[in-house]
Design an enzyme around this catalytic site. Structure first.
Site, PDB file in Angstrom:
ATOM      1  CG  PHE A  13      -1.799   1.223   1.324  1.00 25.21           C
ATOM      2  CD1 PHE A  13      -2.896   1.340   0.490  1.00 25.21           C
ATOM      3  CD2 PHE A  13      -1.535   2.232   2.233  1.00 25.21           C
ATOM      4  CE1 PHE A  13      -3.724   2.461   0.562  1.00 25.21           C
ATOM      5  CE2 PHE A  13      -2.360   3.342   2.316  1.00 25.21           C
ATOM      6  CZ  PHE A  13      -3.459   3.453   1.477  1.00 25.21           C
ATOM      7  CB  VAL A  14       1.877   3.731  -2.148  1.00 30.18           C
ATOM      8  CG1 VAL A  14       2.378   5.163  -2.262  1.00 30.18           C
ATOM      9  CG2 VAL A  14       3.039   2.746  -2.213  1.00 30.18           C
ATOM     10  CE  LYS A  30       4.089  12.175  -5.801  1.00 28.37           C
ATOM     11  NZ  LYS A  30       3.933  12.990  -4.573  1.00 28.37           N
ATOM     12  N   GLY A  31       6.943   5.750  -7.729  1.00 25.04           N
ATOM     13  CA  GLY A  31       7.938   4.687  -7.607  1.00 25.04           C
ATOM     14  C   GLY A  31       7.994   3.988  -6.260  1.00 25.04           C
ATOM     15  N   GLY A  35       5.656   2.080  -4.656  1.00 26.39           N
ATOM     16  CA  GLY A  35       5.145   0.717  -4.731  1.00 26.39           C
ATOM     17  C   GLY A  35       6.138  -0.212  -5.410  1.00 26.39           C
ATOM     18  CG  ASN A  40      -6.584  -2.497  -7.118  1.00 27.15           C
ATOM     19  OD1 ASN A  40      -6.291  -1.543  -7.830  1.00 27.15           O
ATOM     20  ND2 ASN A  40      -6.069  -2.676  -5.910  1.00 27.15           N
ATOM     21  CE1 TYR A  90       1.207  -5.657  -7.147  1.00 23.77           C
ATOM     22  CE2 TYR A  90      -1.059  -6.354  -7.429  1.00 23.77           C
ATOM     23  CZ  TYR A  90      -0.068  -5.783  -6.662  1.00 23.77           C
ATOM     24  OH  TYR A  90      -0.364  -5.340  -5.391  1.00 23.77           O
TER      25      TYR A  90
END
Length: 156
Positions: free
Chosen positions: A83-84, A91-92, A94, A121, A128
């Site tokens: 989670f971010v 912004k990188g 994750g 999602n 992914y």
């Protein structure tokens, strides 16, 4: 920008709980969070049942544990949550968190790394897939919740 990732520590429990609540809100499951700081602290830092990493700015986390594959004869790393915070996505963070787990999996000689993702999602699914992850479409996850475990214990 270099993103620093560190192992979560006992004093991070309140932060981890906020991340958990944040992911639950994002997944429209906030009513299902019953975890408490005491439970997380015991399970993660006393019992060592799970581990977590956070980025240096504390805008994201990944919680994981090890499982075992009888078919390949090796442990695997299971990513429970990544989670971010929404305002920090793209912004990188994750990717840095996930790649850090890849490194941990390799250091521990894991035969694979797995996780689940909600079917709706699409941003996460796209992320992914961009990394080379393959969906296991022929598998269905089954679950026995705590209430069902209690009910079944009566017939054991």
């Amino acid at each position: 920008m270099k993103i620093e990732i560190r192992k979560a520590e006992r004093q991070d429990v309140p932060l981890l709980l906020e991340f958990i609540k944040g992911i639950a809100l994002y997944e429209k499951m906030e009513n299902e969070v019953i975890a408490s700081a005491d439970v997380l602290e015991r399970e993660m830092f006393d019992e060592h049942r799970a581990d977590a990493v956070v980025d240096g700015r504390e805008v994201g986390f990944a919680l994981f544990f090890y499982n075992f594959s009888t078919f390949i004869g090796h442990s695997g790393l299971y990513l429970e949550d990544l989670f971010v915070w929404p305002e920090e996505r793209g912004k990188g963070y994750g990717k840095a968190l996930l790649l850090h787990l890849v490194k941990i999996a390799l250091e521990h000689h894991c035969g694979r790394m797995e996780w689940t993702c909600l079917n709706w999602n699409q941003p996460s699914i796209d992320f992914y897939l961009s990394l080379g992850a393959v969906p296991m479409k022929e598998w269905t996850v089954y679950r026995l919740d705590a209430l069902t475990l209690e009910r079944l214990s009566a017939i054991c």
